[in-house]
Design a protein around this motif. Structure first.
Motif, mmCIF file in Angstrom:
data_model
loop_
_atom_site.group_PDB
_atom_site.id
_atom_site.type_symbol
_atom_site.label_atom_id
_atom_site.label_comp_id
_atom_site.label_asym_id
_atom_site.label_seq_id
_atom_site.Cartn_x
_atom_site.Cartn_y
_atom_site.Cartn_z
ATOM 1 N N ASN A 9 0.787 -1.231 0.000
ATOM 2 C CA ASN A 9 0.000 0.000 0.000
ATOM 3 C C ASN A 9 0.815 1.275 0.000
ATOM 4 N N VAL A 10 2.019 1.259 0.525
ATOM 5 C CA VAL A 10 2.753 2.498 0.717
ATOM 6 C C VAL A 10 3.707 2.736 -0.453
ATOM 7 N N LEU A 11 3.623 3.941 -1.019
ATOM 8 C CA LEU A 11 4.502 4.319 -2.118
ATOM 9 C C LEU A 11 5.746 4.984 -1.546
ATOM 10 N N TYR A 12 6.921 4.492 -1.932
ATOM 11 C CA TYR A 12 8.206 5.038 -1.502
ATOM 12 C C TYR A 12 8.952 5.599 -2.704
ATOM 13 N N GLU A 13 9.654 6.698 -2.493
ATOM 14 C CA GLU A 13 10.557 7.247 -3.497
ATOM 15 C C GLU A 13 11.959 6.774 -3.139
ATOM 16 N N HIS A 26 17.329 10.823 -7.278
ATOM 17 C CA HIS A 26 16.082 10.069 -7.371
ATOM 18 C C HIS A 26 16.178 9.107 -8.541
ATOM 19 N N VAL A 27 15.899 7.827 -8.273
ATOM 20 C CA VAL A 27 16.005 6.812 -9.323
ATOM 21 C C VAL A 27 14.674 6.144 -9.635
ATOM 22 N N GLY A 28 13.678 6.326 -8.773
ATOM 23 C CA GLY A 28 12.391 5.712 -9.057
ATOM 24 C C GLY A 28 11.517 5.592 -7.832
ATOM 25 N N SER A 29 10.449 4.842 -7.993
ATOM 26 C CA SER A 29 9.467 4.632 -6.934
ATOM 27 C C SER A 29 9.154 3.157 -6.823
ATOM 28 N N LEU A 30 8.657 2.765 -5.661
ATOM 29 C CA LEU A 30 8.214 1.386 -5.468
ATOM 30 C C LEU A 30 7.197 1.343 -4.355
ATOM 31 N N ARG A 31 6.481 0.240 -4.283
ATOM 32 C CA ARG A 31 5.491 0.045 -3.230
ATOM 33 C C ARG A 31 5.958 -1.064 -2.310
ATOM 34 N N ALA A 32 5.773 -0.866 -1.008
ATOM 35 C CA ALA A 32 6.175 -1.855 -0.012
ATOM 36 C C ALA A 32 5.310 -1.700 1.222
#
Length: 98
Positions: A9-13, A26-32
């Motif tokens: 549910n949580v979006l991380y940069e 900054h290289v991207g985003s992911l969810r964890a």
């Protein structure tokens, strides 16, 4: 059959520092589901071939940014300070590319 939650549910940069002394980029985003999981995912995705020496993961909700339309509110206009423009700086002949 119970459905285990696999919803991240949580979006991380993700920010990576490629070498000591350089800045994080900054290289991207992911969810964890957690910060620890986000670090693990970031390591696996973004620096699996030793492309970096440090990783930051930041919840997207903790990042506050200005909008391009707000630029006038954040920065003093440079038009009234012409002496700050590069045209008033003379470079030595030895410096041929700046």
């Amino acid at each position: 059959m119970t459905n285990k939650s696999t919803n991240h549910n949580v979006l991380y940069e993700v920010f990576v520092r490629s070498a000591r002394g350089l800045e994080h980029k900054h290289v991207g985003s992911l969810r964890a589901d957690s910060q620890e999981q986000a670090l693990t995912y970031a390591r696996d995705v973004y620096i699996r071939r030793s492309e970096g020496v440090s990783i930051w993961v930041v919840k997207s909700t903790h990042i506050h940014a200005s909008q391009e339309s707000d630029v006038a509110n954040f920065y003093d206009p440079m038009d009234d300070k012409p002496y700050r423009h590069a045209q008033f700086i003379s470079l030595p002949d030895a410096v041929n590319n700046m």
